[in-house]
Motif scaffolding. Sequence first.
Motif, mmCIF file in Angstrom:
data_model
loop_
_atom_site.group_PDB
_atom_site.id
_atom_site.type_symbol
_atom_site.label_atom_id
_atom_site.label_comp_id
_atom_site.label_asym_id
_atom_site.label_seq_id
_atom_site.Cartn_x
_atom_site.Cartn_y
_atom_site.Cartn_z
ATOM 1 N N GLY A 131 0.903 -1.316 0.055
ATOM 2 C CA GLY A 131 -0.091 0.144 0.061
ATOM 3 C C GLY A 131 1.013 1.333 -0.047
ATOM 4 O O GLY A 131 2.231 1.368 0.063
ATOM 5 N N ALA A 132 0.301 2.485 -0.250
ATOM 6 C CA ALA A 132 0.859 3.603 -0.021
ATOM 7 C C ALA A 132 1.648 4.135 1.095
ATOM 8 O O ALA A 132 2.799 4.561 0.973
ATOM 9 C CB ALA A 132 -0.063 4.694 -0.522
ATOM 10 N N ARG A 152 12.059 3.544 0.397
ATOM 11 C CA ARG A 152 10.606 2.627 0.818
ATOM 12 C C ARG A 152 11.306 1.124 0.853
ATOM 13 O O ARG A 152 10.935 0.554 1.608
ATOM 14 C CB ARG A 152 9.847 2.755 -0.222
ATOM 15 C CG ARG A 152 8.339 2.124 -0.177
ATOM 16 C CD ARG A 152 7.532 2.718 -1.467
ATOM 17 N NE ARG A 152 6.609 1.689 -1.617
ATOM 18 C CZ ARG A 152 5.393 1.380 -1.396
ATOM 19 N NH1 ARG A 152 4.977 2.369 -0.484
ATOM 20 N NH2 ARG A 152 4.489 0.469 -1.838
ATOM 21 N N VAL A 169 7.055 8.290 2.223
ATOM 22 C CA VAL A 169 5.954 9.044 2.056
ATOM 23 C C VAL A 169 6.044 10.571 2.618
ATOM 24 O O VAL A 169 5.448 11.495 1.968
ATOM 25 C CB VAL A 169 4.640 8.458 3.078
ATOM 26 C CG1 VAL A 169 3.321 9.173 2.820
ATOM 27 C CG2 VAL A 169 4.514 6.794 2.632
ATOM 28 N N ASN A 214 7.904 12.556 0.105
ATOM 29 C CA ASN A 214 7.304 12.551 -1.431
ATOM 30 C C ASN A 214 6.159 13.621 -1.369
ATOM 31 O O ASN A 214 4.910 13.191 -1.248
ATOM 32 C CB ASN A 214 6.715 11.206 -1.487
ATOM 33 C CG ASN A 214 6.540 10.964 -3.006
ATOM 34 O OD1 ASN A 214 6.840 11.833 -4.044
ATOM 35 N ND2 ASN A 214 5.955 9.919 -3.463
#
Lengths: 830, 339
Positions: A83-84, A148, A164, A167
Amino acid sequence: MRANLTLFQRLVPGARRAPTYDFPGGVHPAEHKSVSNQTPIAPGPRPAQLVLPLNMHLGAPARPIVTVGDRVLKGQMLAEPAGAVSAALHAPTSGTVVALGPRPIQHPSGMDALCIVLEPDGEDRWAERRPVADHTRLGPGKLIALLRDAGVAGLGGAGFPTSVKVNLGDHQRVEQLIINAVECEPYITADDRLMRERADEIVLGIQILQYLLNPHDTLIGIEDNKPDAIAALRAACADSDVEIRVVPTKYPSGGEKQLIQLLTGKEVPSGSIPAQCGVVCQNVGTAWAVKRAVHDGEPLLSRVTTVTGDAVARPGNYEVWLGTPVADLLRHAGVDKDRLGRLVMGGPMMGFTLHDPSVPVVKTSNCIIAASAEELPEPPPEQACIRCGACAEVCPANLLPQQLYWYAKTDDFERAQHHNLMDCIECGACAYVCPSHIPLVQYYRYAKGEIRTQTAEQIKADRARERFEARQARLEREQAEKEARRRARLEANRKKQEAATESGAGDEKLAALKKEVGQASSAYKAAVKAAKTAEAQEADNAAELRARADSLKAEADRAKAALRDAKATAPAPAAAPAESSALADLKKAVGEASSAYKAAVKAAKHAEAEETDDAAELRARADQLKAEADRLKAELRDAKAAQGPAAPPAAPAPSTQDSGTSPEKPADTPSVANTAVDEQAAGKRQKRLKGLKTAYNMAHKQYKEAHAAVERAERAGQDSDEALAAMHAKVEKLKAKADHCRDALDALVEQAKADILAHTGKDLKTLKLDAARAESALRDKADELERRRDTSDADTLETLNSELDALQEHAQLTRLALKTAVEEQGLVEE
Amino acid sequence: MSLINAPSPHTSRHTDTGAVMRQVVYATLPGLAALVWQFGLGSLLNVLWAVLVALVCEALFLRARGKPVAFYLKDWSAVVTAVLLGLALPPTAPWWLTLIGVGFAIVVAKQLYGGLGMNPFNPAMIGYVLLLISFPVAMTQWIAPGDAPAPADSLALFLGQAPADAFTGATPLDTFRTWAGDAEALAGRDILAGELAGPGWEAVNLAFLLGGLYLLARRIITWQIPVAFLAGLALPALIAHQVDAARFAGPLFHLFSGGAMLGAFFIATDPVSAATSRLGRFIYALLIGLLIWVIRTFGGYPDAVAFAVLLLNLSAPFIDYYTQPRAYGHRKANKGANP
């Protein structure tokens, strides 16, 4: 905002230039830092097993990519980000995966979670590392992916995946990158030691973060109780644009929001993230982890954890493999189990007690306090709140903790929210000063949990209500439609009945007309004869006679036409005793209509052949009759399709076409007299679609049931082979029937779609897409407006509003276009 | 090993409510000493007797309510109530007056509302007002300054064995009320001729101010209530005094007369019945001060601390609704009772 120059800033040169702001409240608990910051960072234990939870970070748990029995190397990925918002997980050393299952983890409620259990082989063999010497060559995209995959997450507290956080969208401008080196909680010295010993690496990490975020300023916030760390950072930052801002020691200066306020004077708006006010915060340990991941190619495998408290013999900082059970770490630091009274993971202000020392050290475990019962004693019993307000004096969020306490205690959540309970950061300053020993934070956690549950339930209830109302409306609509159809049917039947009773009179009229025609035509013939004779004799009255013959001819034609009309309109002889079912009625109606049509066609042809004046009129009438007949036919088919399944399945289901009352052409040829799309055709198609759908559903269900019955019978094995064969045959037949219905349905839908294309110039899919696009653009704009309502000036809001209006109109238009297209073709939107 | 399982924070400032209350009691000692010095032993006897009555009432009612008696007595709140009421009573008060006042304060104004923290009104002031309305003569007699009775007389007064009027005289506030508007008469009154206010009373108020400053220094109370209280009293006095000095007493006279300092630092600061936010407390105390000035100047009673405090106790929840502080991350403060 007040700019408070502290005593420290006045005394320390260099600190004076940078004004720091203050935040309200705060407390000064005993620091206890010197217990653990006297010795250098030491290697951690080498435990027999490492327990690696899949959710060491904030966000979705990582997805395991190894299985039990796999041999893995140090640094090999064990679980990939899912997932993100997620981070990868790696083997801290080489060994064998021995289990993959639930284990107790680092959670305040002591819950279990899925973990990968690794048994080290003692060799500590590295997998291949890919160091990146110059991160600027890699580019931001690849760099973020690298972080990541390296599993880098915030090492300060929450464990938010770093990839995250760095980004941000292109539109988001970072004014300040703040490196949080405050470490304001008592006891903890992990960052302190890290800065003293690895300042160069930290600064390299900061440079990578600067490259990714491109901030206007980079500030390191650090408390004035760490002079050695300040000196080390100063030396490391000497020739960089990183600015060191020393802040006075006060808890909770290290809270993200408080540090932002301290260094920039900005407040993060309630309910948003720092990036929205142009600030990104990263922990100093995270900067170090970033450097290791990029320049050394080492994923996040270990962290510096403070082990302290008076129940350990060797307090200090240890570089601990992730997954190391706390029990091993404590043994390593020389714990005295008999003295151990309270075991805290994290700091004494915000950490949580562990009841099971087997839980592992994870990415966010900055400290383990092994305290005796004397050092951190059992909390005294809670006394009555005297509303002394000490809590309000220390609250860094400027709340009224004593009011929140009353509201939480009496379950008055509405007022608790009105008093901004959700802005509480649970720092514990209020409970720390409370003279009545009320565990205030616990009350707030309870109330917050209840509010979240209630909100979720409210949303759920709202949705259920909306669904219910929609269903209710649909049922009412369907009921109304059904009622309308029933009325129409009744009306039709009544008319038919009337026509039938009138048909007796019609017969007489017909006979009279016939007679009239006979007389007229013989008069005409006589007149013609007379005229011819007269012409042959060249009599004077020849022209007169001719004219008379003509008029007689017209008279005869008129009579003939009247007869034809009567014949065409008059229904066939009265029906045989009515079949009770509507189907029979319909069949009859179709029969009548088609014969009337045929008669009309004949008459028209006749008229054309004779080139009479009314030929065109007759032709038109014939067309009308044909349309009527077609309509009735379609109705009959629908009725049959709807009724078909009710018939015993043994009777082979008739295909929709073989209701064939009209022998001359297939039923569904779309050569309707009116080629233009009109409402009648749409209604017809809609009816057919519905009928076919019902027929298909019923047929399919029957087929399924029959199929299941066969399987049951086969399993039971009691029936004879013949019986089984018969059943199979039946199943096949039913399947064929269902398929047939499906095909007919598909064909109809396709045809409708083709008509839409022909009619609107766009196919259905494009229309739908248009509508959906318009809809989502509208939503986005509305969201944007909502987001910026508080921050933008009136002009911007005005523009946004007008944009929103335009989008709304556009969405409405596309919706309408879709609806019209669909309805014109009689398709039903699903 | 059995590990303690407790929510964060795991450490605390090691204070408790009992300690806070004890600090308040200690801070009243200078004031008590001044009272004894100026008006004899009566105040001390009142205070001791009041404490005894309060503890017994509190214990009985805690027991009746099924609460752990020792645990709640340790919070010292009953002692504080008793001390404050004992200080407020006239030094001539007989034992039964104190008994009724303290008993009512503890039982009705505190325990019947649910005990410490639940009472909407200041219990000491409820007891005081009950007595003031029921026994106005006994409550408004005060010993003339500098004319302190001998200890034996004080004891006799306390036991109800001696007539009070033998020792009493008008207070400066009474005197000013009586002669207000008559500049010559006022000038002739010795009782108004102190350095700051009337002799004796200024000493008592200075002593309470000293105790109050101690509480501020120990951060038992915050500055908002005493400062606003005194400002609310002094500002209208200053203005009015400028207009007509003969009719309106000056600010210093108001600040150092009657129960001003006791009220500002010890009575109005009772957190249970006060407003909660900083701004709320400021407004709350400002209005108390203003109300005291209004009642002293235009009302029927010579002093008004008790009435003013009770009236503002009533308004405290309302004040709270409109004085929520602006929380972090919010552009403005929430106002009103409900969302």
